[in-house]
Design a protein around this motif. Structure first.
Motif, mmCIF file in Angstrom:
data_model
loop_
_atom_site.group_PDB
_atom_site.id
_atom_site.type_symbol
_atom_site.label_atom_id
_atom_site.label_comp_id
_atom_site.label_asym_id
_atom_site.label_seq_id
_atom_site.Cartn_x
_atom_site.Cartn_y
_atom_site.Cartn_z
ATOM 1 N N THR A 196 16.941 -12.772 -5.398
ATOM 2 C CA THR A 196 15.512 -12.490 -5.233
ATOM 3 C C THR A 196 15.028 -12.720 -3.811
ATOM 4 O O THR A 196 14.186 -11.999 -3.313
ATOM 5 C CB THR A 196 14.683 -13.349 -6.194
ATOM 6 N N GLY A 197 15.528 -13.745 -3.131
ATOM 7 C CA GLY A 197 15.251 -13.931 -1.719
ATOM 8 C C GLY A 197 13.855 -14.409 -1.375
ATOM 9 O O GLY A 197 13.211 -15.113 -2.151
ATOM 10 N N PRO A 198 13.342 -13.995 -0.173
ATOM 11 C CA PRO A 198 12.072 -14.489 0.355
ATOM 12 C C PRO A 198 10.879 -13.999 -0.458
ATOM 13 O O PRO A 198 11.016 -13.268 -1.427
ATOM 14 C CB PRO A 198 12.048 -13.933 1.779
ATOM 15 N N ASN A 199 9.681 -14.385 -0.002
ATOM 16 C CA ASN A 199 8.469 -14.110 -0.774
ATOM 17 C C ASN A 199 8.021 -12.654 -0.742
ATOM 18 O O ASN A 199 7.188 -12.244 -1.544
ATOM 19 C CB ASN A 199 7.319 -15.001 -0.273
ATOM 20 N N ASN A 200 8.495 -11.873 0.246
ATOM 21 C CA ASN A 200 8.095 -10.466 0.380
ATOM 22 C C ASN A 200 6.576 -10.306 0.534
ATOM 23 O O ASN A 200 5.964 -9.396 -0.018
ATOM 24 C CB ASN A 200 8.578 -9.644 -0.834
ATOM 25 N N LEU A 201 5.980 -11.223 1.313
ATOM 26 C CA LEU A 201 4.545 -11.122 1.565
ATOM 27 C C LEU A 201 4.260 -9.926 2.452
ATOM 28 O O LEU A 201 5.000 -9.616 3.381
ATOM 29 C CB LEU A 201 4.048 -12.412 2.233
ATOM 30 N N TRP A 202 3.150 -9.232 2.185
ATOM 31 C CA TRP A 202 2.917 -7.985 2.900
ATOM 32 C C TRP A 202 1.457 -7.767 3.314
ATOM 33 O O TRP A 202 1.155 -6.878 4.114
ATOM 34 C CB TRP A 202 3.338 -6.795 2.043
ATOM 35 N N ARG A 203 0.513 -8.541 2.813
ATOM 36 C CA ARG A 203 -0.903 -8.214 3.000
ATOM 37 C C ARG A 203 -1.296 -8.158 4.470
ATOM 38 O O ARG A 203 -2.091 -7.322 4.873
ATOM 39 C CB ARG A 203 -1.772 -9.216 2.240
ATOM 40 N N ARG A 204 -0.788 -9.049 5.294
ATOM 41 C CA ARG A 204 -1.083 -9.000 6.728
ATOM 42 C C ARG A 204 0.011 -8.235 7.485
ATOM 43 O O ARG A 204 -0.270 -7.466 8.390
ATOM 44 C CB ARG A 204 -1.193 -10.406 7.286
ATOM 45 N N LYS A 205 1.244 -8.472 7.067
ATOM 46 C CA LYS A 205 2.388 -7.957 7.823
ATOM 47 C C LYS A 205 2.441 -6.441 7.862
ATOM 48 O O LYS A 205 2.818 -5.836 8.867
ATOM 49 C CB LYS A 205 3.670 -8.502 7.196
ATOM 50 N N HIS A 206 2.062 -5.779 6.756
ATOM 51 C CA HIS A 206 2.235 -4.331 6.669
ATOM 52 C C HIS A 206 0.909 -3.585 6.515
ATOM 53 O O HIS A 206 0.847 -2.534 5.899
ATOM 54 C CB HIS A 206 3.158 -4.002 5.497
ATOM 55 N N GLN A 207 -0.149 -4.143 7.101
ATOM 56 C CA GLN A 207 -1.446 -3.480 7.022
ATOM 57 C C GLN A 207 -1.434 -2.119 7.704
ATOM 58 O O GLN A 207 -2.030 -1.154 7.219
ATOM 59 C CB GLN A 207 -2.525 -4.367 7.643
ATOM 60 N N ASN A 208 -0.753 -2.039 8.836
ATOM 61 C CA ASN A 208 -0.706 -0.758 9.564
ATOM 62 C C ASN A 208 -0.017 0.320 8.735
ATOM 63 O O ASN A 208 -0.421 1.485 8.741
ATOM 64 C CB ASN A 208 0.013 -0.932 10.900
ATOM 65 N N LEU A 209 1.038 -0.068 8.040
ATOM 66 C CA LEU A 209 1.735 0.903 7.201
ATOM 67 C C LEU A 209 0.805 1.409 6.100
ATOM 68 O O LEU A 209 0.742 2.604 5.834
ATOM 69 C CB LEU A 209 2.979 0.275 6.570
ATOM 70 N N VAL A 210 0.068 0.502 5.487
ATOM 71 C CA VAL A 210 -0.830 0.875 4.392
ATOM 72 C C VAL A 210 -1.902 1.834 4.885
ATOM 73 O O VAL A 210 -2.266 2.800 4.209
ATOM 74 C CB VAL A 210 -1.468 -0.385 3.779
ATOM 75 N N PHE A 237 3.213 -4.294 -4.156
ATOM 76 C CA PHE A 237 2.950 -3.470 -2.978
ATOM 77 C C PHE A 237 2.894 -1.995 -3.346
ATOM 78 O O PHE A 237 1.991 -1.263 -2.932
ATOM 79 C CB PHE A 237 4.028 -3.714 -1.913
ATOM 80 N N PHE A 238 3.835 -1.553 -4.147
ATOM 81 C CA PHE A 238 3.884 -0.141 -4.521
ATOM 82 C C PHE A 238 2.858 0.194 -5.605
ATOM 83 O O PHE A 238 2.309 1.291 -5.621
ATOM 84 C CB PHE A 238 5.298 0.227 -4.969
ATOM 85 N N VAL A 239 2.591 -0.741 -6.482
ATOM 86 C CA VAL A 239 1.566 -0.514 -7.502
ATOM 87 C C VAL A 239 0.226 -0.210 -6.843
ATOM 88 O O VAL A 239 -0.500 0.712 -7.249
ATOM 89 C CB VAL A 239 1.440 -1.746 -8.425
ATOM 90 N N LEU A 240 -0.094 -0.951 -5.785
ATOM 91 C CA LEU A 240 -1.415 -0.839 -5.160
ATOM 92 C C LEU A 240 -1.505 0.228 -4.077
ATOM 93 O O LEU A 240 -2.620 0.613 -3.700
ATOM 94 C CB LEU A 240 -1.819 -2.198 -4.570
ATOM 95 N N HIS A 241 -0.354 0.734 -3.593
ATOM 96 C CA HIS A 241 -0.413 1.644 -2.445
ATOM 97 C C HIS A 241 0.315 2.974 -2.606
ATOM 98 O O HIS A 241 0.126 3.864 -1.778
ATOM 99 C CB HIS A 241 0.126 0.936 -1.196
ATOM 100 N N ALA A 242 1.129 3.128 -3.630
ATOM 101 C CA ALA A 242 1.842 4.407 -3.834
ATOM 102 C C ALA A 242 0.930 5.347 -4.617
ATOM 103 O O ALA A 242 0.901 5.314 -5.853
ATOM 104 C CB ALA A 242 3.159 4.174 -4.553
ATOM 105 N N LYS A 243 0.228 6.211 -3.916
ATOM 106 C CA LYS A 243 -0.836 7.002 -4.535
ATOM 107 C C LYS A 243 -0.334 8.171 -5.375
ATOM 108 O O LYS A 243 -1.078 8.695 -6.211
ATOM 109 C CB LYS A 243 -1.781 7.520 -3.446
ATOM 110 N N VAL A 244 0.901 8.599 -5.148
ATOM 111 C CA VAL A 244 1.420 9.726 -5.932
ATOM 112 C C VAL A 244 2.529 9.278 -6.873
ATOM 113 O O VAL A 244 3.250 10.105 -7.427
ATOM 114 C CB VAL A 244 1.928 10.863 -5.010
#
Length: 455
Positions: free
Chosen positions: A342-356, A383-390
């Motif tokens: 499973t590894g690290p926390n996979n936090l993304w809210r700040r880290k990948h804002q530009n991608l979103v 991350f994908f639940v909230l941002h994968a629009k298609v």
């Protein structure tokens, strides 16, 4: 069909039987040519048994295209060899398929050579040579009579054999469309010569072969390539590098190992849509400039817009790795993920804002094996639940002990499914197989599927 002697009831019963397909023998009304094609699709034993159906069928198997699979004809090698020799001596039809399990007692080299020279195998289309696992160290030399089929073979599967440079020299398979080599010892120059000598080749499978370190592919016809590089049993040179130099028709490139290191370089393959690799695939160099090292983007010089299906095996589930691959493959539609930790926390809210904000996530299907519901997995999926629009579907493989309403309700809430970006997306928890992994992809039919990973 048995009938009563007379009377209206018997006539009525006959009409009913025929209406239900149980009366008239319509199959026997077919021409010999059609019946022969049907019989040639049956296993060897079943095809031979059609001779006892009726006098109409007695001659058909002997004149039908021969489908001779030596496996299962007899448990004793010497007895099986006698059966094979008898079939080849009596068969009058053209050769369609010959599958031989080499290495049993009774399958002497001169016997096999005589089989391959038999007129019953003239114009052979499919050849399968299997050597038993216990004989893998004693690699038999593929004999020269085999190469008389070089103008007619369409499918060739060769396992646990040695192909010498002298035997391969000057060889061409003009009609060959599918070639599988498994645990074959062959030099690099001979392998290159075989590939170059197959101008119609569409599907190439190379599994656990040795005697060469690299392969360079130049083929205008190849559509699918599957490779397994790891070869622990071989003492010869081991397969380390695959170079796709010029493959204008290539659609699928699958590294079918769990862990073996392999360098893959794709110089020109404009139609490449399906890619499978793992975090142990050392380097993937795309278009000569974009470098992916153990699935991490090292250099992103040029995006590859042709890739639509991606299957990856990760040691540790990492959102950073997946997002990097999405940047490299901006038109990606299907993503299959196997992860072992499973590894690290996979936090993304700040880290990948530009991608979103800037990146259009085109993913329509996501499949993740071994979902336990730990924090890093929840963050990854959310991350994908909230941002994968298609997004159209997401499948999460779970353990049987978690297949209950309490777990489902808890994780529907954790994954924020009610806030999903794609209102039409379907989410599924399953204890069954999520997708077809590397062990499930074994032959040409698997590679020929539009999506080889769909269960």
């Amino acid at each position: 069909m048995e009938m009563e002697a007379d009377g209206p009831s018997s006539e009525k019963r006959m009409r009913v039987d025929e209406d239900e397909g149980g009366g008239a023998d319509r199959i026997s009304d077919l021409s010999d040519a059609v019946l022969g094609e049907i019989i040639s699709l049956l296993p060897t034993k079943d095809g031979a048994r059609t001779r006892i159906l009726a006098s109409r069928w007695r001659h058909i198997w002997c004149s039908a295209p021969l489908n001779l699979d030596c496996r299962g004809l007899a448990r004793c090698g010497e007895l099986a060899a006698g059966v094979i020799s008898h079939i080849l001596a009596s068969h009058q039809g053209p050769g369609r398929r010959f599958c031989i399990r080499h290495g049993f007692r009774g399958y002497r080299a001169d016997t096999v050579d005589s089989w391959l020279r038999s007129p019953a195998l003239d114009n052979l289309e499919e050849f399968n040579l299997h050597c038993p696992r216990q004989h893998q160290v004693m690699l038999p030399v593929l004999s020269e009579p085999f190469f008389r089929f070089s103008k007619t073979l369409i499918v060739a599967t060769i396992e646990r054999c040695h192909l010498s440079d002298n035997t391969v020299q000057g060889l061409q398979f003009l009609q060959l469309k599918q070639l599988s080599l498994e645990m074959v010892t062959i030099s690099e120059c001979s392998l290159q010569r075989i590939i170059a000598g197959c101008p119609a080749l569409e599907c190439l499978l190379i599994s656990y072969c040795s005697g060469f370190r690299s392969i360079t592919i130049n083929s205008v016809s190849l559509r699918s390539i599957g490779v397994r590089a790891e070869c622990r049993w071989a003492c010869e040179r081991k397969f380390e590098k695959l170079i796709i130099e010029n493959a204008p028709s290539l659609e699928k490139l699958l590294h079918l190992d769990w862990s073996s290191g392999l360098d893959m370089s794709v110089v020109f393959a404009p139609k490449l849509e399906t890619l499978r690799c793992s975090s142990e695939t050392y380097n993937i160099i795309l278009l000569g400039s974009t470098v992916i090292e153990r699935l991490r983007i090292n250099t992103l010089a040029t995006v590859v817009s042709s890739i639509k299906i991606l299957a990856i095996a990760l040691d540790i589930l990492s959102l950073d790795i997946v997002i990097g691959l999405m940047r490299c493959f901006p038109c990606l539609e299907k993503l299959y993920i196997q992860s072992f930790e499973t590894g690290p926390n996979n936090l993304w809210r700040r880290k990948h804002q530009n991608l979103v904000r800037c990146h259009d996530i085109r993913l329509k299907k996501i499949v993740l094996e071994q979902y336990y519901g730990v924090m890093s997995q929840v963050s990854f999926v959310t991350f994908f639940v909230l941002h994968a629009k298609v997004l159209e579907s997401m499948t999460l493989g779970i353990e049987a002990k978690n297949s209950n309403e309490e777990f489902f309700a808890k994780h529907r809430k954790k994954l924020q499914l009610e806030k999903r970006a794609s209102r039409g997306a379907r989410f599924k928890f399953t204890t069954g197989k999520c997708f077809r992994n590397v062990w499930d992809i074994k032959d040409f039919d698997d590679l020929d599927l539009a999506d080889p990973f769909t269960c």
